[in-house]
Write a protein that holds these residues in place. Structure first.
Motif: not given
Lengths: 449, 305
Positions: B141-145, B154-161
């Motif tokens: 789940y880690g949105s950093r690492f 990789t996909f240049g998206v911004s999934l919700p945390d």
């Protein structure tokens, strides 16, 4: 994971008990086995107990104690010290609380941070060390830490280290982005903006909501949110110092200029190593942790005095720092105190300084050898001069709550909201205040604002 | 099936013998009762005893009667934790049991290639200790690492945390579902296996299709298993603790100290030294769990009858 640790410790304690039984069975002198308050214990009785030997268990997470234990056992070959890391900070307090409540499994000696001493002393879990003549050691320690261990007319621990705050910064990052080392918190904020603009992955620091950090910052800003007078307790985060901190820090939070990484996590160590966390305002006990936790960044970091709230001042505060205390439930308090004295007032102090710990003893803080020790990790900087000055400049009059462990445990329920939602820091502090006051009055304190 | 006992009037047994049988019975049940009393009744009794007192930092221990129960009923933190697990129960449990049922039916249909492999793979997460599973998911789940961070980069998206306060309950639901689908699937599958083949043959002769077989034979036959699995899930949900308490170290601001009733009891007693009130909360929660589970059982069994 935590249960596993506790279970191991319990098993360890069981072994210790067995060893203790064996020892008492073959000795006629039982003075060292008294768990009661008893009368005064003379130095010669203490020596006798140490020479007779036995096994004690010490719960501590401070890494430099390993060397102290080795030397202690070398000096007193019959004493065996079982050094257990039962978790850092509140994790260990939870385990300790469990053991005290259960009536067994507690260690003989425990590392307890200054902010938590009040809670354990008040809960009658700790032995008053006055009977060993600990009060006479008062002049050996700097006033801040000594103040923290003298509670309700007793001495409940011996100061192990102190944590005068300083600004640790990654010089490589500062040079790369041509940042000036901040001397005020306003400059700190503008450095944060420049750095993050230049490299969106880099942050001036990390903060995911840390009670100890917040209170230390308010302390430096001259705030006195806690007033404790016997059983009268008041909490007020509306004072000038708290407001100064909340205002400045809110800017960093609102613009997302601090990395939302929890301290002591893997991500944190990684960030400290690769330059994405550029500074840390933290206690002087940090060097040992940096060199062991982030060896790859050796030579990158430097130490500077804490940024100021008013240009030209030298105000500082303490962050963390801990003591060693003898548990009231211990059946080998004499041995335990012998260890305390060795580690915190005897030869152990030098061991720990060599290991990178920051002392609380006046003689060491002022000794030229100490002040002129170069730190290879900080590129040869004589960092102790910064720390020592900070120790002297700590703002006086700060108090912690006698139930600070609990208060800190609910910090993220209340102030933590400011880190993940639109709640402001000051309204978060207000709810923290309310929750702390509520708990205080439930616990029988006379509370106010 | 009922066992008809012989009419007592026919052969009057000597009363002495009956007494001896009674004593022998107690002898057999004695060890069980002793252990039962020690590990079950005694702790409950002790908790109830604890809940009637209050131990304060200033003032020590006093008898407070039912005050703690009154406090619990007015405790907003307790009820917010309860509301959270109730929501979890309403959403996660049906999803999890639905998936488990689908998988069990698929396995039982006999049309699956590599059935044994599939069965063991679905069951495997249950063999992973909950602590390890949660840590593993925490890293994903880690949105950093973590994985989420990698996807973002990789996909240049911004999934919700997934670890933000708004999503963390769903993230926990996902972990629990992953852990327990296999376990529930096994319960359903074993219930499906004992349905006599003759019923299927009869259905085939009558020209029933697969769907008809499922609704008319399989589901009614495993209703007991469904009820049991649901009751286990109700209890498990109300006792939610491992996942939130471990994720708390990764998301300290999203998971409060009263996130679920169990987490609340834990922090009350270990951070707040309020063992007595913690015992009260535990008892209240235990009673609520019992009521909900029992109500569900009554309902489930009535349908069966």
């Amino acid at each position: 994971m935590r249960t596993k640790v506790v279970r191991h410790t319990l098993r360890g304690a069981g072994l210790v008990c067995a060893a203790a039984l064996a020892l008492t069975a073959c000795s006629s002198n039982s003075s060292s086995d008294s768990g009661s308050d008893g009368g005064a214990v003379s130095a010669s009785a203490l020596d006798a107990a140490l020479n007779k030997g036995g096994t004690i268990t010490v719960w501590a997470w401070e890494p430099t104690l390993k060397k102290v234990v080795t030397d202690f056992e070398a000096k007193y070959p019959k004493v065996h010290v079982n050094l257990v890391n039962a978790g850092t900070g509140d994790k260990q307090y939870t385990a300790l609380q469990n053991a005290v409540q259960a009536g067994r499994g507690a260690p003989d000696v425990a590392q307890i941070e200054y902010y938590a001493l009040g809670q354990f002393a008040l809960g009658k879990s700790l032995q008053d060390l006055s009977k060993y003549g600990a009060s006479s050691l008062s002049k050996q320690y700097s006033p801040g830490p000594w103040n923290s261990v003298s509670l309700n007319g007793g001495v409940y621990a011996l100061p192990m280290d102190s944590g005068p705050m300083a600004l640790f910064y990654n010089k490589k990052v500062f040079d790369k982005y041509k940042l000036k080392v901040p001397t005020t918190w306003d400059e700190y904020v503008s450095d944060a903006q420049k750095l993050h603009a230049a490299n969106p992955k880099a942050y001036i620091t990390n903060d995911a909501g840390d009670a100890g950090f917040t209170t230390s910052m308010i302390w430096q800003a001259g705030g006195h949110p806690y007033t404790v007078n016997g059983t009268k307790v008041s909490v007020d985060f509306g004072d000038a110092g708290s407001k100064k901190f909340a205002g400045t820090w809110q800017k960093l939070l609102s613009d997302k200029l601090v990395a939302p990484i929890t301290s002591w996590s893997d991500q944190w160590y990684k960030g400290l190593g690769d330059g994405t966390i550029a500074t840390l305002a933290i206690g002087a006990w940090m060097p040992a942790n940096l060199s062991s936790g982030v060896p790859s960044a050796s030579g990158d970091w430097r130490v500077a005095p804490l940024p100021q709230w008013q240009k030209g001042q030298t105000a500082s505060s303490e962050n963390g720092g801990s003591s060693l205390a003898v548990m009231k439930s211990s059946t080998k308090q004499d041995l335990a105190y012998g260890f305390l004295k060795f580690a915190n007032a005897g030869a152990g102090v030098q061991d720990r300084i060599k290991g990178g710990a920051f002392p609380a003893t006046v003689a060491d803080l002022n000794s030229p050898t100490f002040l002129n020790t170069p730190f290879p990790y900080f590129g040869g900087q004589k960092a102790n001069q910064v720390f020592s000055a900070s120790a002297k400049n700590a703002v006086t009059g700060w108090q912690y709550l006698p139930f600070q462990v609990y208060a800190n445990s609910i910090f993220n329920d209340t102030v933590g909201k400011a880190y993940v939602s639109k709640t402001t820091l000051s309204s978060g502090l207000k709810s923290w205040q309310d929750a702390s006051v509520k708990y205080g009055s439930e616990q029988g304190f006379t509370t106010g604002k | 099936m009922t066992i008809t006992s012989p009419p007592a009037a026919g052969r009057a047994a000597p009363p002495r013998r009956r007494n001896r049988t009674g004593l022998a019975g107690w002898g057999f049940i004695g060890p069980f009762l002793a252990v039962f009393a020690l590990v079950f009744l005694a702790p409950i009794g002790y908790s109830i005893y604890l809940s009637l007192f209050q131990d304060r930092l200033i003032g020590g221990t006093t008898f407070v009667g039912l005050d703690h129960y009154r406090q619990a009923f007015e405790d907003a933190q307790f009820w917010s934790g309860f509301g959270r697990v109730a929501l979890f129960l309403a959403v996660q449990v049906p999803v999890m049991l639905g998936i488990a049922l689908l998988v069990a039916l698929a396995l039982d249909s006999g049309r699956l290639y590599g059935k044994n492999f599939f069965r063991i793979t679905v069951f495997l997460p249950y063999a992973v200790p909950a602590v390890v599973a949660t840590l593993m998911w925490g890293f994903l789940y880690g949105s950093r690492f973590g994985l989420v961070g990698d996807i973002n980069r990789t996909f240049g998206v911004s999934l919700p945390d997934p670890l933000s306060p708004g999503l963390i309950l769903a993230s926990i639901g996902n972990i629990v579902t992953w852990e327990f689908v296999g376990y529930n699937m096994l319960i359903f599958y074993s219930a499906l296996r004992v349905i006599p083949a003759s019923l299927y043959e009869a259905a085939e002769i009558d020209g029933a299709g697969q769907w008809r077989v499922i609704t008319a034979i399989k589901l009614p036959a495993i209703r007991g298993a469904l009820v049991i699995a649901t009751i286990f899930s109700i209890i498990g949900t109300f006792q939610l603790f491992n996942e939130p308490s471990i994720l708390k170290s990764l998301a300290p601001n999203a998971i409060t100290t009263y996130y679920t009733p169990n987490v609340y009891t834990y922090s009350l007693s270990f951070a707040g030294q309020q063992q007595n009130y913690a015992a009260t909360v535990a008892i209240v929660m235990g009673v609520i769990t019992m009521i909900v589970a029992y109500a569900f059982q009554l309902r489930g069994m009535r349908k069966e009858a």
